[in-house]
Scaffold this motif. Structure first.
Motif, PDB file in Angstrom:
ATOM      1  N   ARG A 179       0.823  -1.211   0.000  1.00  0.00           N
ATOM      2  CA  ARG A 179       0.000   0.000   0.000  1.00  0.00           C
ATOM      3  C   ARG A 179       0.863   1.269   0.000  1.00  0.00           C
ATOM      4  O   ARG A 179       0.517   2.271  -0.646  1.00  0.00           O
ATOM      5  N   LEU A 180       1.966   1.228   0.721  1.00  0.00           N
ATOM      6  CA  LEU A 180       2.842   2.394   0.775  1.00  0.00           C
ATOM      7  C   LEU A 180       3.472   2.653  -0.583  1.00  0.00           C
ATOM      8  O   LEU A 180       3.551   3.801  -1.046  1.00  0.00           O
ATOM      9  N   SER A 228       9.075   6.294  -6.844  1.00  0.00           N
ATOM     10  CA  SER A 228      10.210   6.789  -6.047  1.00  0.00           C
ATOM     11  C   SER A 228       9.992   6.562  -4.550  1.00  0.00           C
ATOM     12  O   SER A 228      10.568   7.265  -3.719  1.00  0.00           O
ATOM     13  N   TRP A 229       9.210   5.542  -4.199  1.00  0.00           N
ATOM     14  CA  TRP A 229       8.820   5.374  -2.798  1.00  0.00           C
ATOM     15  C   TRP A 229      10.001   5.136  -1.868  1.00  0.00           C
ATOM     16  O   TRP A 229      10.014   5.607  -0.732  1.00  0.00           O
ATOM     17  N   GLY A 277       8.981  15.924   4.823  1.00  0.00           N
ATOM     18  CA  GLY A 277       8.550  14.535   4.960  1.00  0.00           C
ATOM     19  C   GLY A 277       7.138  14.371   5.467  1.00  0.00           C
ATOM     20  O   GLY A 277       6.713  13.251   5.796  1.00  0.00           O
ATOM     21  N   ALA A 278       6.374  15.458   5.533  1.00  0.00           N
ATOM     22  CA  ALA A 278       5.022  15.395   6.092  1.00  0.00           C
ATOM     23  C   ALA A 278       4.147  14.390   5.349  1.00  0.00           C
ATOM     24  O   ALA A 278       3.403  13.620   5.950  1.00  0.00           O
ATOM     25  N   ARG A 279       4.238  14.403   4.025  1.00  0.00           N
ATOM     26  CA  ARG A 279       3.362  13.522   3.245  1.00  0.00           C
ATOM     27  C   ARG A 279       3.666  12.059   3.496  1.00  0.00           C
ATOM     28  O   ARG A 279       2.755  11.259   3.708  1.00  0.00           O
ATOM     29  N   VAL A 280       4.937  11.673   3.517  1.00  0.00           N
ATOM     30  CA  VAL A 280       5.255  10.268   3.700  1.00  0.00           C
ATOM     31  C   VAL A 280       4.951   9.829   5.124  1.00  0.00           C
ATOM     32  O   VAL A 280       4.484   8.698   5.358  1.00  0.00           O
ATOM     33  N   ARG A 281       5.163  10.696   6.091  1.00  0.00           N
ATOM     34  CA  ARG A 281       4.819  10.333   7.470  1.00  0.00           C
ATOM     35  C   ARG A 281       3.322  10.098   7.618  1.00  0.00           C
ATOM     36  O   ARG A 281       2.878   9.122   8.219  1.00  0.00           O
ATOM     37  N   ASP A 301      -1.268   6.669   8.190  1.00  0.00           N
ATOM     38  CA  ASP A 301      -2.626   6.451   7.693  1.00  0.00           C
ATOM     39  C   ASP A 301      -2.815   4.980   7.320  1.00  0.00           C
ATOM     40  O   ASP A 301      -3.802   4.345   7.699  1.00  0.00           O
ATOM     41  N   ILE A 302      -1.860   4.426   6.603  1.00  0.00           N
ATOM     42  CA  ILE A 302      -1.954   3.024   6.185  1.00  0.00           C
ATOM     43  C   ILE A 302      -1.812   2.100   7.391  1.00  0.00           C
ATOM     44  O   ILE A 302      -2.580   1.136   7.549  1.00  0.00           O
TER      45      ILE A 302
END
Length: 856
Positions: free
Chosen positions: A259-260, A267-268, A282-286, A291-292
């Motif tokens: 899912r991540l 580019s994960w 890094g807000a979005r990836v955190r 969330d997942i």
């Protein structure tokens, strides 16, 4: 109210005791107006084996005889997730074991062709390579080929041509060696969570399925969590297990990785670096990771168990660890309170180890192993539970609190009643009192224990508290609470960046008698779980209606929430951003536009909301310790009013926000006093609570309020010499020789040092005239008091006010006897006494007779 339901299910610890002892305890429980019991294995020597099933069959038979229903703790020991040892040992399928994601860096100075980094870890044979990403000295991603070389089918080396300058290689690996509860299930893997069901739930159904939905009502899950680490406490009394900490091992599974990868794109791997920093970039990836992870926790663990239970006609209840910000973080937490309890049929919380302390509502509070953030426990914890109970249809408004446990022997019925009111006025309506222990007395394991083989001298009056809790919880069930304010739950914002915790905002509102729910951001994202409408000045979430939406200050907000905020502002819903308006999105690029929304200072928030009529009650003078709940049920409207201060009285007038007097009938559900008319003049002693049944307009016109009592009543101090005798706790009930008292004082300061039990006071007083409209007030008492006048029992008070209404008294001599019971901490030591004061014992007074025709 004549009829009421059971809302109490105390823990009964089972450790393989004799059946005679079990019967004794079940009879005591049933005799205390309790009709359900929660059985806890507490290291039962044969849990889920023959001895366990034999004990349960015996208990079921006894419970049927006594009219008790049963709940079952769902694991071999606390906390839930051990799966009765199913994943312990060496022969366990590695795919089921708890797994975490780790990272480490290798720095290379180039140019250097054919650079090799060895993979694998001699200290951790469970480590598995996930991937790598490269960055230059400034932290910008580098784009060159990394070759992964295999050995025996396993990644063994990473080979690449290092460019000029400094290259940092981030290696991402999984591990099943965390050093904390390695044998526990993996909360983000459905098959691993199924191991708990297979190890405990299925065998229980196989042996006792005929009692499911009959004698057995359901299972209790106790403090499950991610368990990726233990975590440490920070200076603000919160856990260090927050996303973005540089050395954190993160919960992981194949499904989480899938899912991540899908959410972050090709580019994960390069973006994963943001999981170990709090940098805004890094807000979005955190947020994406958390969330997942919390969605997987919900579906893999809590909903899988809840669905299994409901398919077999039983319920799934319990709670997670909420303290120290665990409810929004990893480690022993579950990351997101609402998702963590989404599969349960009741919302659940707990308070232990003096996490509530009357009169202490902010700042750190020491306990023997650290400190608590008292603002969270006072203003957020119970509201988290009752909010989830209202917002999730399957919960039907039911919220359970595990209460009273591990406070120490200083906690008597007086404090327990305060805790019960604290919960009830905030919408908690089910209780799991902690605990009945059948171990030999004194059991050092987390006292107080309610019966304690007859050694707890307050036990004979425990049923009075249980009856009160049952009556009040019944009144506050099956109806609707008026809570006009929704506060945005801060978990999502905290994952991404800075955020004010919800308790800081809730504290301001609660002190001003403004009721509230916490609402998660997913309410605006998940249309399958939440039905939201915004129109005509009202936000409605799953039938809960709000006139105002308050956002604790945060740097980030979600796209769906931002869109909902714009709709609210256009529809006339009051929207406040406390201290800071979010300026960026955590799930999309670019700045956020929230129109003309400006920040409202925290200190002004309650005043702004009060100015538009959102208080439950309006008082003529500020009352920061008055708590108020408005509840509609069975065509009646109730207002519960509670004084939460342990020393200060409340004396004020109360009105509705419409300006009308708060008039009706005042009920005392604790002592069973006759209802009296209420005209808005509120007097509450410390620890006191009441209900007001609001009048209709017709009743307001037709009812005469002249029966509120006469203002010319006089008071006579009963100062004649007192005698007092002691019946020690655990004794045969006999009293020693009466001792003369020069004056009322703390008995354990001198005369009865180091004692606990029942102290019998005796005094007499003389009346020259007949006395009408009389009452006796004992003043300050520690802490349970039973009064007898002229040989006639007048009842028991377990907390202030220690006031007893009496029949008219004739002129002459009258004999007064008062039995007072203190708490066991005076005689029995426990570890909680390291940070808890010892209260006085006995009657401190003044003792007064109030009534007509007394001498002035």
């Amino acid at each position: 109210m004549a009829a009421y339901d059971n809302h109490v299910l105390p823990f009964l610890w089972l450790k393989g005791e004799a059946h005679e002892t079990i019967t004794e305890y079940l009879e005591q429980i049933a005799g205390a107006d309790i009709r359900e019991v929660c059985l806890e294995s507490r290291t039962h020597p044969e849990f889920c084996r023959d001895g366990w099933w034999a004990d349960l069959r015996f208990i079921i038979g006894e419970c049927k005889r006594l009219g008790l229903k049963i709940w079952l703790l769902d694991d071999a020991h606390f906390p839930t997730g051990y799966a009765n040892g199913a994943l312990a040992g060496e022969d366990v399928d590695p795919a089921l074991k708890k797994t975490v994601l780790k990272h480490r860096t290798v720095t290379v100075v180039g140019p250097q062709p054919s650079t090799v980094i060895k993979l694998g870890n001699l200290m951790d044979p469970t480590e598995r390579f996930v991937g790598a990403a490269t960055f230059d000295a400034a932290g910008a991603p580098l784009d060159f080929e990394l070759s992964v070389e295999q050995a025996d089918g396993t990644p063994a080396r990473l080979r690449f041509d290092a460019p000029a300058g400094i290259t940092t290689v981030e290696l991402f690996v999984t591990s099943q060696k965390t050093g904390f509860r390695d044998e526990y299930i993996n909360m983000v893997d459905a098959d691993s969570c199924r191991a708990l069901i297979d190890a405990v739930y299925e065998p229980t159904f196989e042996h006792l399925g005929d009692e499911f939905g009959c004698t057995i009502l359901g299972f209790f899950t106790d403090e499950p969590g991610f368990m990726n680490e233990k975590g440490t406490a920070l200076d603000d009394a919160s856990t260090s297990s927050f996303i973005g900490r540089g050395d954190m091992a993160l919960p992981w599974s194949d499904e989480l990785a899938r899912r991540l990868h899908e959410a972050l794109g090709a580019s994960w791997l390069a973006e994963l670096r943001g999981l170990w920093t709090r940098d805004p970039a890094g807000a979005r990836v955190r947020h994406t990771y958390m969330d997942i992870a919390t969605q997987l926790y919900r579906s893999c663990f809590d909903e899988q168990i809840g669905d299994w239970c409901r398919e077999r006609d039983v319920m799934h209840i319990g709670h997670v660890i909420e303290d120290k910000s665990c409810h929004t973080r990893l480690g022993q937490g579950a990351g997101h309170y609402f998702r963590a309890v989404a599969g349960q049929d009741m919302a659940g919380i707990d308070v232990v180890i003096n996490q509530l302390a009357p009169g202490i509502d902010h700042g750190p509070y020491s306990y023997f192993h650290g400190a608590w953030n008292m603002e969270f426990f006072t203003y957020a914890l119970a509201k988290l539970g009752s909010s989830a109970a209202r917002l999730d249809p399957k919960k039907q408004g039911r919220c359970m609190a595990e209460v009273f446990g591990a406070f120490g022997w200083h906690e008597g019925l007086r404090e327990m009643k305060w805790i019960a009111d604290h919960m009830l006025v905030r919408g908690v309506n089910w209780f799991t009192p902690h605990a009945f222990s059948m171990a030999p007395f004194p059991d050092w394991d987390c006292p107080p224990h309610f019966y304690a083989h007859g050694n707890n001298p307050q036990w004979p009056h425990f049923g009075q508290l249980m009856s009160y809790m049952n009556r009040t919880a019944t009144l506050l069930s099956g109806g609707y609470a008026t809570r006009p304010v929704a506060i945005l739950y801060h978990a999502d914002a905290e994952w991404a960046g800075s955020a004010i915790p919800i308790e800081r905002v809730a504290a301001e509102l609660t002190r001003a008698q403004i009721d509230l729910d916490f609402v998660p951001a997913e309410a605006f994202e998940d249309e399958d779980r939440y039905e939201v409408s915004i129109a005509d000045g009202m936000l409605t979430v799953n039938d809960c209606r709000y006139q105002a939406f308050v956002m604790p200050g945060a740097s980030f907000i979600g796209s769906a929430t931002a869109q909902a905020v714009r709709r609210m502002m256009a529809a006339g819903v009051m929207v406040l951003a406390v201290d800071e308006v979010p300026s960026a999105l955590y799930d999309a690029d670019g700045a956020v536009e929230l129109g003309e929304l400006a920040a409202t200072p925290l200190a002004d928030t309650a005043g702004v909301l009060a100015s538009v009529g959102l208080q439950t009650v309006v008082t003529d003078t500020p009352q920061p310790w008055l708590r108020a709940l408005r509840y509609e049920r069975a065509d009646e409207t109730y207002v519960m009013l509670v004084n939460e201060h342990p020393r200060e009285r409340i004396d004020c007038t109360v009105a509705l926000a419409t300006g009308e007097r708060l008039c009706g009938t005042r009920l005392d559900l604790l002592n069973g006093a006759e209802p009296v008319a209420f005209d808005g003049a509120l007097e509450l002693a410390p620890f006191e609570s009441c209900f007001v049944v609001l009048k209709t307009d017709g009743e307001l016109e037709s009812r005469d309020d002249a029966d509120m009592g006469s203002s010319d009543a006089l008071a006579l101090d009963i100062n004649d010499p007192w005698t007092v005798a002691l019946s020690p706790a655990g004794g045969n009930g006999a009293f020693g020789e009466p001792q003369k008292l020069k004056h009322l004082c703390d008995l354990t300061a001198d005369l009865f040092t180091g004692t606990c039990g029942t102290y019998r006071y005796h005094a007499s007083f003389e009346l020259a005239n007949d006395c009408a409209d009389a009452a006796i007030d004992l003043g300050d008492v520690y802490e349970v008091a039973t009064l007898t006048l002229d040989g006639r029992p007048l009842g028991t008070r377990i907390c202030p006010p220690y006031r007893f209404a009496i029949d008219p008294l004739a002129a002459g001599t009258h004999e007064l006897t008062v039995d007072v019971i203190n708490t066991l901490d005076h005689a029995v030591p426990d570890i909680f006494a390291l940070t808890e004061p010892v209260a006085p014992s006995g009657i401190l007074g003044p003792v007064t007779l109030c009534g007509q025709n007394l001498p002035k």
